[in-house]
Design an enzyme around this catalytic site. Structure first.
Site, mmCIF file in Angstrom:
data_model
loop_
_atom_site.group_PDB
_atom_site.id
_atom_site.type_symbol
_atom_site.label_atom_id
_atom_site.label_comp_id
_atom_site.label_asym_id
_atom_site.label_seq_id
_atom_site.Cartn_x
_atom_site.Cartn_y
_atom_site.Cartn_z
ATOM 1 N NE ARG A 80 -4.203 -1.821 0.264
ATOM 2 C CZ ARG A 80 -4.255 -3.191 -0.076
ATOM 3 N NH1 ARG A 80 -2.905 -3.412 -0.603
ATOM 4 N NH2 ARG A 80 -5.238 -3.805 0.027
ATOM 5 C CB SER A 96 -8.510 -1.497 4.620
ATOM 6 O OG SER A 96 -9.051 -2.741 4.082
ATOM 7 C CD GLU A 144 -5.097 1.719 2.033
ATOM 8 O OE1 GLU A 144 -4.593 2.264 1.409
ATOM 9 O OE2 GLU A 144 -6.258 1.514 2.234
HETATM 10 N N1 EPU Z 1 -10.623 -10.470 10.535
HETATM 11 C C1 EPU Z 1 -10.959 -10.466 11.663
HETATM 12 N N2 EPU Z 1 -12.176 -9.569 11.806
HETATM 13 C C2 EPU Z 1 -12.851 -9.113 10.924
HETATM 14 C C3 EPU Z 1 -12.323 -9.230 9.547
HETATM 15 C C4 EPU Z 1 -11.320 -10.348 9.239
HETATM 16 O O1 EPU Z 1 -10.328 -11.060 12.628
HETATM 17 O O2 EPU Z 1 -13.813 -8.369 10.912
HETATM 18 C C5 EPU Z 1 -9.328 -11.520 10.289
HETATM 19 C C6 EPU Z 1 -9.407 -12.653 10.023
HETATM 20 O O3 EPU Z 1 -8.436 -13.482 10.884
HETATM 21 C C7 EPU Z 1 -9.210 -12.802 8.607
HETATM 22 C C8 EPU Z 1 -8.133 -11.729 8.400
HETATM 23 O O4 EPU Z 1 -8.600 -10.730 9.400
HETATM 24 O O5 EPU Z 1 -8.466 -13.866 8.169
HETATM 25 C C9 EPU Z 1 -8.077 -11.124 6.789
HETATM 26 O O6 EPU Z 1 -9.343 -10.304 6.539
HETATM 27 P P1 EPU Z 1 -9.736 -10.129 4.912
HETATM 28 O O7 EPU Z 1 -9.395 -11.330 4.282
HETATM 29 O O8 EPU Z 1 -11.077 -9.567 4.927
HETATM 30 O O9 EPU Z 1 -8.679 -9.171 4.688
HETATM 31 P P2 EPU Z 1 -8.116 -7.867 5.464
HETATM 32 O O10 EPU Z 1 -6.422 -8.299 5.685
HETATM 33 O O11 EPU Z 1 -8.885 -7.302 6.638
HETATM 34 C C10 EPU Z 1 -6.917 -6.890 3.332
HETATM 35 C C11 EPU Z 1 -6.768 -5.813 2.468
HETATM 36 C C12 EPU Z 1 -8.080 -5.469 1.640
HETATM 37 C C13 EPU Z 1 -8.624 -6.800 0.783
HETATM 38 C C14 EPU Z 1 -8.277 -7.786 1.605
HETATM 39 C C15 EPU Z 1 -8.446 -9.158 0.958
HETATM 40 C C16 EPU Z 1 -5.376 -4.107 3.741
HETATM 41 C C17 EPU Z 1 -5.171 -2.978 4.740
HETATM 42 N N3 EPU Z 1 -6.678 -4.419 3.544
HETATM 43 O O12 EPU Z 1 -7.918 -6.766 4.280
HETATM 44 O O13 EPU Z 1 -7.977 -4.070 0.817
HETATM 45 O O14 EPU Z 1 -9.617 -6.526 -0.068
HETATM 46 O O15 EPU Z 1 -7.123 -8.022 2.443
HETATM 47 O O16 EPU Z 1 -7.111 -9.208 -0.011
HETATM 48 O O17 EPU Z 1 -4.221 -4.860 3.399
HETATM 49 C C18 EPU Z 1 -8.489 -1.977 1.017
HETATM 50 O O18 EPU Z 1 -7.147 -1.851 0.837
HETATM 51 O O19 EPU Z 1 -9.149 -0.836 0.991
HETATM 52 C C19 EPU Z 1 -8.840 -3.289 1.028
HETATM 53 C C20 EPU Z 1 -10.317 -3.551 1.242
#
Ligand code: EPU
Length: 338
Positions: free
Chosen positions: A164, A238, A334
């Site tokens: 990012r 995010s 972010e």
């Molecule tokens: N999780 C929780 N609680 C929640 C949601 C998620 O505990 O409410 C934990 C779970 O362990 C899950 C992990 O977080 O396995 C990862 O969650 P998720 O796959 O939803 O992805 P994220 O890490 O929260 C990142 C990116 C997103 C992108 C997704 C999918 C960043 C800052 N965000 O989110 O990007 O869509 O992965 O690859 O890296 C954005 O940048 O605006 C964005 C939406």
């Protein structure tokens, strides 16, 4: 070219908060930008370049000029039997571009379907999702320098891409308008299905043969389920980055919090899901007035209607503080704050 005064930005930011631009100019081609910037009046004013406003939180008015990138166009500029190079206007809608690629069997961006925003914003924060980052397919970024009035060409390595992150968030922050981006895509897809949520979604749908369309469809389904549609509930995806730390730091923290999840980045580094940290602090689904934390994804802050940018930022700061107090981790934003 119309130059608006005291122009509402509410429709131009996906958080849907109110803020006014002293001056507002839509830019449809580079010549319009060159012509506008000749005037001396802009030399002493702040200038903000806006795409679709999907990664910004306005906490005050813009006491200067907002340039809205509306430069369109998708063109094949080079092609071999294996690859294709596409020159895409900075003001093109990102998802429309992804659908163009999927429809033409050009591989590389299918995992990035439905990310809100514009093509010009894609290199700035190196957008990424479901195991792919846009840096993997960017060949060149071409931008207009707002002060020196020159066209600048950045190769992939010039962009200094990180998680990012890019040079456009540092050295050139606020100094450029991205006019077009050249993407280098493959005609022989390598499917990126390593991300657990994506693999599960593909398995569930019973797909027999993988295709670019099957992947983008699966990504669209996951995103629609988890992430709020900015047309209905204001948000900018995010709000924070996922913090990275060394394995050693992670082991120490895990001794204290045995359930702490982590994803491997490389031999030495892991990424901790910020959503998990925020959820553990009890924020998931929290609402105060019209500012809140999305009920299905704790990393997404939302505006249920009339929240101000200041209220959303205040909530974000409280979340950041509570995560720090509990885990000793200071989350990094972010989303850009104006
Ligand atoms: N999780 C929780 N609680 C929640 C949601 C998620 O505990 O409410 C934990 C779970 O362990 C899950 C992990 O977080 O396995 C990862 O969650 P998720 O796959 O939803 O992805 P994220 O890490 O929260 C990142 C990116 C997103 C992108 C997704 C999918 C960043 C800052 N965000 O989110 O990007 O869509 O992965 O690859 O890296 C954005 O940048 O605006 C964005 C939406």
């Amino acid at each position: 070219m119309p130059l608006e005064e005291h122009y509402s930005l509410k429709r131009h930011n996906t958080f849907g908060v109110e803020a006014f631009a002293h001056y507002f100019a839509p830019i449809r081609q580079l010549d319009e930008l060159k012509e506008l910037l000749i005037a001396d009046i802009w030399k002493t004013m702040p200038i903000l370049v806006l795409g679709e406003g999907s990664n910004i939180l306005f906490t005050r008015d813009v006491d200067g000029l907002v340039l809205k990138n509306e430069i369109k166009g998708i063109a094949v500029i080079r092609e071999t039997p294996d690859e294709v190079w596409l020159k895409v206007g900075g003001g093109e809608n990102w998802h429309r571009f992804v659908m163009f690629c999927v429809g033409n069997h050009y591989a590389g961006v299918e995992n990035l379907a439905l990310i809100p925003g514009s093509v010009g914003a894609s290199p700035v924060q190196n957008i990424g999702a479901y195991g792919v980052e846009v840096k993997d397919v960017i060949d060149e970024v071409v931008a207009w320098h707002l002060e020196t009035q020159e066209l600048m060409h950045f190769s992939n390595s010039d962009c200094a891409f990180g998680y990012r992150d890019s040079i456009f968030k540092h050295t050139y922050q606020g100094k450029l308008m991205i006019i077009w981006v050249v993407y280098r895509l493959s005609k022989h897809p390598i499917f990126h299905t390593g991300y657990a949520a994506l693999r599960e979604e593909l398995d569930r749908s019973g797909i027999k043969a993988l295709s670019l369309k099957a992947i983008s469809d699966a990504v669209i389904r996951i995103r629609t389920r988890k992430l709020p549609d900015p047309a209905k509930i204001g948000n900018a995806g995010s709000f924070f980055k996922n913090p990275q730390m060394s394995f050693a730091q992670y082991e120490t923290l895990k001794a204290q919090f045995p359930d702490l999840p982590a994803f491997t980045v490389d031999k030495h580094t892991v990424k901790i899901p910020a959503a998990w940290l925020i959820e553990q602090c009890g924020w998931k689904g929290y609402r105060e007035g019209d500012a809140g934390v999305h009920a299905h994804q704790a990393l997404v802050l939302v505006n249920y209607g009339k929240a101000t940018g200041k209220q959303i930022l205040e909530l974000a700061e409280r979340i950041r503080q509570s995560v720090y107090e509990r885990f000793g981790i200071m989350l990094e934003r972010e989303v850009n704050v104006w």
